[in-house]
Design a protein around this motif. Structure first.
Motif, PDB file in Angstrom:
ATOM      1  N   ALA A 298       0.853  -1.184   0.000  1.00  0.00           N
ATOM      2  CA  ALA A 298       0.000   0.000   0.000  1.00  0.00           C
ATOM      3  C   ALA A 298       0.889   1.234   0.000  1.00  0.00           C
ATOM      4  CB  ALA A 298      -0.909   0.007   1.227  1.00  0.00           C
ATOM      5  N   ILE A 299       0.433   2.302  -0.620  1.00  0.00           N
ATOM      6  CA  ILE A 299       1.209   3.534  -0.670  1.00  0.00           C
ATOM      7  C   ILE A 299       1.441   4.066   0.743  1.00  0.00           C
ATOM      8  CG2 ILE A 299       1.096   5.969  -1.336  1.00  0.00           C
ATOM      9  CD1 ILE A 299      -0.200   5.114  -3.938  1.00  0.00           C
ATOM     10  N   ASP A 300       2.685   4.450   1.015  1.00  0.00           N
ATOM     11  CA  ASP A 300       3.034   5.085   2.282  1.00  0.00           C
ATOM     12  C   ASP A 300       4.183   6.048   2.034  1.00  0.00           C
ATOM     13  OD1 ASP A 300       5.352   3.574   2.135  1.00  0.00           O
ATOM     14  OD2 ASP A 300       4.649   2.052   3.540  1.00  0.00           O
ATOM     15  N   GLU A 301       4.802   6.551   3.117  1.00  0.00           N
ATOM     16  CA  GLU A 301       5.836   7.576   2.957  1.00  0.00           C
ATOM     17  C   GLU A 301       7.087   7.064   2.275  1.00  0.00           C
ATOM     18  OE1 GLU A 301       6.254   6.060   7.278  1.00  0.00           O
ATOM     19  OE2 GLU A 301       4.667   6.426   5.786  1.00  0.00           O
ATOM     20  N   ASP A 302       7.238   5.733   2.170  1.00  0.00           N
ATOM     21  CA  ASP A 302       8.414   5.165   1.525  1.00  0.00           C
ATOM     22  C   ASP A 302       8.195   4.856   0.044  1.00  0.00           C
ATOM     23  OD1 ASP A 302      10.014   5.158   3.855  1.00  0.00           O
ATOM     24  OD2 ASP A 302       8.980   3.374   4.571  1.00  0.00           O
ATOM     25  N   THR A 303       7.002   5.115  -0.450  1.00  0.00           N
ATOM     26  CA  THR A 303       6.692   4.808  -1.845  1.00  0.00           C
ATOM     27  C   THR A 303       7.345   5.835  -2.778  1.00  0.00           C
ATOM     28  OG1 THR A 303       4.551   3.925  -1.157  1.00  0.00           O
ATOM     29  CG2 THR A 303       4.847   4.390  -3.503  1.00  0.00           C
ATOM     30  N   PRO A 304       8.112   5.385  -3.764  1.00  0.00           N
ATOM     31  CA  PRO A 304       8.682   6.329  -4.743  1.00  0.00           C
ATOM     32  C   PRO A 304       7.552   7.057  -5.475  1.00  0.00           C
ATOM     33  CG  PRO A 304       9.758   4.184  -4.897  1.00  0.00           C
ATOM     34  CD  PRO A 304       8.569   3.993  -3.997  1.00  0.00           C
ATOM     35  N   LEU A 305       7.732   8.359  -5.680  1.00  0.00           N
ATOM     36  CA  LEU A 305       6.692   9.156  -6.323  1.00  0.00           C
ATOM     37  C   LEU A 305       6.563   8.788  -7.802  1.00  0.00           C
ATOM     38  CD1 LEU A 305       7.408  12.697  -4.815  1.00  0.00           C
ATOM     39  CD2 LEU A 305       5.623  11.069  -4.156  1.00  0.00           C
ATOM     40  N   VAL A 306       5.338   8.596  -8.209  1.00  0.00           N
ATOM     41  CA  VAL A 306       5.024   8.395  -9.631  1.00  0.00           C
ATOM     42  C   VAL A 306       4.078   9.522 -10.013  1.00  0.00           C
ATOM     43  CG1 VAL A 306       3.925   6.890 -11.328  1.00  0.00           C
ATOM     44  CG2 VAL A 306       5.351   5.898  -9.509  1.00  0.00           C
ATOM     45  N   GLN A 307       4.582  10.461 -10.795  1.00  0.00           N
ATOM     46  CA  GLN A 307       3.833  11.678 -11.119  1.00  0.00           C
ATOM     47  C   GLN A 307       4.036  12.037 -12.586  1.00  0.00           C
ATOM     48  OE1 GLN A 307       5.813  14.199  -8.258  1.00  0.00           O
ATOM     49  NE2 GLN A 307       4.282  13.817  -6.652  1.00  0.00           N
ATOM     50  N   HIS A 308       2.932  12.346 -13.269  1.00  0.00           N
ATOM     51  CA  HIS A 308       3.024  12.755 -14.671  1.00  0.00           C
ATOM     52  C   HIS A 308       3.563  14.181 -14.772  1.00  0.00           C
ATOM     53  CE1 HIS A 308      -0.468   9.714 -15.489  1.00  0.00           C
ATOM     54  NE2 HIS A 308       0.683   9.124 -15.236  1.00  0.00           N
ATOM     55  N   VAL A 309       3.110  15.042 -13.869  1.00  0.00           N
ATOM     56  CA  VAL A 309       3.593  16.420 -13.821  1.00  0.00           C
ATOM     57  C   VAL A 309       4.264  16.633 -12.471  1.00  0.00           C
ATOM     58  CG1 VAL A 309       2.922  18.863 -13.779  1.00  0.00           C
ATOM     59  CG2 VAL A 309       1.776  17.278 -15.350  1.00  0.00           C
ATOM     60  N   LYS A 310       5.546  16.973 -12.514  1.00  0.00           N
ATOM     61  CA  LYS A 310       6.295  17.153 -11.275  1.00  0.00           C
ATOM     62  C   LYS A 310       6.483  18.636 -10.991  1.00  0.00           C
ATOM     63  CE  LYS A 310       8.855  12.820 -11.770  1.00  0.00           C
ATOM     64  NZ  LYS A 310       8.260  12.141 -10.598  1.00  0.00           N
ATOM     65  N   VAL A 311       6.487  18.969  -9.710  1.00  0.00           N
ATOM     66  CA  VAL A 311       6.754  20.348  -9.311  1.00  0.00           C
ATOM     67  C   VAL A 311       7.787  20.347  -8.196  1.00  0.00           C
ATOM     68  CG1 VAL A 311       4.446  21.191  -9.932  1.00  0.00           C
ATOM     69  CG2 VAL A 311       4.859  20.332  -7.622  1.00  0.00           C
ATOM     70  N   GLU A 312       8.439  21.480  -8.032  1.00  0.00           N
ATOM     71  CA  GLU A 312       9.437  21.604  -6.973  1.00  0.00           C
ATOM     72  C   GLU A 312       8.730  21.646  -5.632  1.00  0.00           C
ATOM     73  OE1 GLU A 312      12.911  24.739  -5.485  1.00  0.00           O
ATOM     74  OE2 GLU A 312      11.854  25.033  -7.382  1.00  0.00           O
ATOM     75  N   ASN A 313       9.276  20.924  -4.667  1.00  0.00           N
ATOM     76  CA  ASN A 313       8.695  20.903  -3.332  1.00  0.00           C
ATOM     77  C   ASN A 313       9.096  22.166  -2.584  1.00  0.00           C
ATOM     78  OD1 ASN A 313       7.815  20.421  -0.752  1.00  0.00           O
ATOM     79  ND2 ASN A 313       8.479  18.288  -0.706  1.00  0.00           N
TER      80      ASN A 313
END
Length: 316
Positions: A298-313
């Motif tokens: 299940a997704i949690d804080e250790d899950t690598p981000l999968v994002q179509h559009v990325k933005v700066e944190n």
């Protein structure tokens, strides 16, 4: 000679007199000390009695405090619950860390379900429970009793409860930035008030790559980050929302094909009321995934981000 005898008698008589007088003085002195000693003895006894009595009273008061009445039972229950939750959280964290550690050398697959809850959510939860698998549910806002019970069950059974907007109405939520975050606050509040767990993860309806929004998706994504949320898209899918009438076998193959090319796969599926086929094909998909020795999480804080559009944190 006679005079000498008389003097001797006189001396002896005087000596006896002095001796009797001294004895009387000694007796009087002894009596005085005896009286004084007795007085102090009695005073000490009284002092000891007072101390013992006070100790007894204090002991009684302590006993009363320790008696568990209804209010104390509530407080103790809260304490026990807090301690229990703390221990459970530690255990869950350890289990999660162990799970991620064990799966470091294997492909990671995150099964996600959008658009629920519905009757298919219940079926999918039953299947996941039988196969001892955790997943992620990106839910929409529903306030009927059944839907509320599904939110709770998702959390209670160890899955990740995530947000997929409240209304899921593209024309409303993507009308303006203000409209989007009003909808976001509504779904976040509903899930928190229902389950007691603050949702963190969000999936935009249509994903960040949708072409419907009148607002910049980067702007909305940045707004989510500032509000402490994390958004996920996908890089694998079953095709159950493609509009095509796919067979269960085709849907399973779609997932397996995508999983094959990624070390981390976030799989898009749906548990809406009209997605019966997704629930039907899920047991076979799970069997095939397990056979291929992937780690299903299940997704949690250790899950690598999968994002179509990325933005700066820029949260900090």
């Amino acid at each position: 000679m006679k005079k000498s005898k008389d003097m001797t008698k006189e001396i002896i008589g005087s000596g006896c007199s002095f001796s009797q007088s001294d004895n009387k003085d000694k007796i009087r002195t002894i009596k005085r000390w005896a009286v004084l000693g007795g007085f102090f003895f009695i005073l000490n006894i009284c002092f000891i009695v007072v101390i013992c009595w006070n100790h007894r009273i204090q002991g009684s008061e302590d006993t009363v405090v320790m008696v568990q009445g209804p209010e104390n039972e509530v407080e103790n229950a809260k304490l026990d619950e807090t301690q229990g939750n703390s221990q459970e959280n530690k255990k869950n964290k350890k289990d999660k860390n162990d799970r991620h550690s064990e799966s470091d050398n294997r492909k990671k697959v995150y099964l996600t379900f959008d658009d629920g809850p519905s009757k298919n959510t219940e079926k999918i939860l039953d299947i996941l429970k039988r196969h001892k698998v955790s997943a992620t549910f990106f839910v929409v806002g529903k306030e009927d009793d059944f839907s509320l019970s599904m939110y709770k069950r998702i959390v209670d059974e160890g899955h990740t409860l995530a947000m997929h907007s409240y209304s899921h109405d593209y024309s409303v939520i993507y009308k303006s930035k203000k409209a989007f975050f009003e909808d976001y606050r509504k779904i976040k509040k509903l899930l928190y008030e229902t389950t007691g767990v603050k949702p963190v993860y969000y999936r935009f309806p249509g994903g960040t790559s949708n072409t419907i929004s009148k607002v910049s998706m980067k702007s909305l994504a940045q707004g989510l980050i500032k509000r402490g949320s994390v958004y996920f898209d996908w890089n694998a899918m079953s095709g159950d929302a493609s509009g095509k009438n796919l067979t269960k076998k085709q849907m399973i193959n779609n997932v397996l094909k995508d999983v094959e090319i990624h070390n981390t796969s976030v799989v898009l599926m749906h548990d809406a009321a009209d997605k019966d086929k997704t629930a039907q094909m899920l047991p076979e998909l799970l069997r095939k995934l397990k056979k291929s020795d992937v780690s299903i999480l299940a997704i949690d804080e250790d899950t690598p981000l999968v994002q179509h559009v990325k933005v700066e944190n820029r949260q900090n």
